[in-house]
Design a protein around this motif. Sequence first.
Motif, PDB file in Angstrom:
ATOM      1  N   THR A 180     -26.002  39.427 -52.533  1.00  0.00           N
ATOM      2  CA  THR A 180     -25.222  38.448 -51.780  1.00  0.00           C
ATOM      3  C   THR A 180     -25.201  37.199 -52.623  1.00  0.00           C
ATOM      4  O   THR A 180     -26.173  36.869 -53.266  1.00  0.00           O
ATOM      5  CB  THR A 180     -25.879  38.156 -50.420  1.00  0.00           C
ATOM      6  N   HIS A 181     -24.107  36.501 -52.602  1.00  0.00           N
ATOM      7  CA  HIS A 181     -23.910  35.391 -53.501  1.00  0.00           C
ATOM      8  C   HIS A 181     -23.407  34.200 -52.709  1.00  0.00           C
ATOM      9  O   HIS A 181     -22.617  34.366 -51.801  1.00  0.00           O
ATOM     10  CB  HIS A 181     -22.874  35.839 -54.526  1.00  0.00           C
ATOM     11  N   THR A 182     -23.862  33.005 -53.035  1.00  0.00           N
ATOM     12  CA  THR A 182     -23.380  31.821 -52.338  1.00  0.00           C
ATOM     13  C   THR A 182     -22.605  30.930 -53.285  1.00  0.00           C
ATOM     14  O   THR A 182     -22.861  30.911 -54.480  1.00  0.00           O
ATOM     15  CB  THR A 182     -24.536  31.016 -51.716  1.00  0.00           C
ATOM     16  N   ALA A 183     -21.665  30.191 -52.734  1.00  0.00           N
ATOM     17  CA  ALA A 183     -20.822  29.302 -53.535  1.00  0.00           C
ATOM     18  C   ALA A 183     -21.643  28.166 -54.117  1.00  0.00           C
ATOM     19  O   ALA A 183     -22.604  27.708 -53.511  1.00  0.00           O
ATOM     20  CB  ALA A 183     -19.702  28.728 -52.675  1.00  0.00           C
ATOM     21  N   PRO A 184     -21.283  27.685 -55.301  1.00  0.00           N
ATOM     22  CA  PRO A 184     -22.013  26.596 -55.936  1.00  0.00           C
ATOM     23  C   PRO A 184     -21.680  25.240 -55.318  1.00  0.00           C
ATOM     24  O   PRO A 184     -20.652  25.078 -54.681  1.00  0.00           O
ATOM     25  CB  PRO A 184     -21.509  26.644 -57.376  1.00  0.00           C
ATOM     26  N   SER A 216     -22.506  23.040 -43.107  1.00  0.00           N
ATOM     27  CA  SER A 216     -21.151  23.462 -42.779  1.00  0.00           C
ATOM     28  C   SER A 216     -20.871  24.830 -43.365  1.00  0.00           C
ATOM     29  O   SER A 216     -20.642  24.957 -44.551  1.00  0.00           O
ATOM     30  CB  SER A 216     -20.123  22.462 -43.281  1.00  0.00           C
ATOM     31  N   PRO A 217     -20.880  25.863 -42.517  1.00  0.00           N
ATOM     32  CA  PRO A 217     -20.736  27.218 -43.014  1.00  0.00           C
ATOM     33  C   PRO A 217     -19.370  27.534 -43.611  1.00  0.00           C
ATOM     34  O   PRO A 217     -19.230  28.506 -44.312  1.00  0.00           O
ATOM     35  CB  PRO A 217     -21.004  28.081 -41.782  1.00  0.00           C
ATOM     36  N   ASN A 218     -18.338  26.734 -43.347  1.00  0.00           N
ATOM     37  CA  ASN A 218     -17.033  27.039 -43.912  1.00  0.00           C
ATOM     38  C   ASN A 218     -16.498  25.859 -44.719  1.00  0.00           C
ATOM     39  O   ASN A 218     -15.355  25.468 -44.586  1.00  0.00           O
ATOM     40  CB  ASN A 218     -16.045  27.440 -42.821  1.00  0.00           C
ATOM     41  N   ALA A 219     -17.340  25.254 -45.553  1.00  0.00           N
ATOM     42  CA  ALA A 219     -16.918  24.150 -46.409  1.00  0.00           C
ATOM     43  C   ALA A 219     -16.728  24.641 -47.833  1.00  0.00           C
ATOM     44  O   ALA A 219     -16.919  23.907 -48.770  1.00  0.00           O
ATOM     45  CB  ALA A 219     -17.946  23.030 -46.351  1.00  0.00           C
ATOM     46  N   CYS A 220     -16.353  25.903 -47.989  1.00  0.00           N
ATOM     47  CA  CYS A 220     -16.159  26.479 -49.315  1.00  0.00           C
ATOM     48  C   CYS A 220     -14.674  26.762 -49.525  1.00  0.00           C
ATOM     49  O   CYS A 220     -13.919  26.943 -48.571  1.00  0.00           O
ATOM     50  CB  CYS A 220     -16.959  27.764 -49.463  1.00  0.00           C
ATOM     51  N   SER A 273     -15.294  31.824 -47.262  1.00  0.00           N
ATOM     52  CA  SER A 273     -16.679  32.017 -46.873  1.00  0.00           C
ATOM     53  C   SER A 273     -17.555  31.475 -47.998  1.00  0.00           C
ATOM     54  O   SER A 273     -17.136  31.427 -49.149  1.00  0.00           O
ATOM     55  CB  SER A 273     -16.938  33.511 -46.698  1.00  0.00           C
ATOM     56  N   CYS A 274     -18.757  31.076 -47.668  1.00  0.00           N
ATOM     57  CA  CYS A 274     -19.677  30.580 -48.696  1.00  0.00           C
ATOM     58  C   CYS A 274     -20.576  31.689 -49.226  1.00  0.00           C
ATOM     59  O   CYS A 274     -21.517  31.431 -49.965  1.00  0.00           O
ATOM     60  CB  CYS A 274     -20.494  29.417 -48.142  1.00  0.00           C
TER      61      CYS A 274
END
Length: 135
Positions: free
Chosen positions: A39-43, A52-56, A92-93
């Motif tokens: 699983t990968h998260t946005a930088p 904020s779960p949708n600030a990507c 999605s982040c």
Amino acid sequence: MNGRRIRRTSIVATSTVTLATIAGTLLVAAPVQAAPDRTHTAPVAVARADTSPNACYVTPRSGVGAVKIRKAKSVTSTPLGQINKGQRGTASCTASEGGSYSVSGCRKSNYWIRATYRGATGWVAWGCVDWYRTS
């Protein structure tokens, strides 16, 4: 200890992303260009609380004119829309595994990001976009 409680602080570091939990708040900081593990998260540019779960966001990476938003995580899936060069879709982040792809101008991968642009919500190929979180 003067009546103060001390919370455990844990730090997890990988080659693609650095995560730190301080006093129960998740902080994320790292440039991410390598392929994600599971699983990968946005930088993010600067460490900040992950509130904020949708600030990507996603935008086609340099050399890619447009990226298709697909119904499923596969290059053969029905396209629902597309994000053109210079445009930005909410995303999605986190990224997740799906069908693999090797497309000109894109990084070879099998990771996909859930994205929305102009009412179309579906999946974009991780290797074809610049993916980031606002700070």
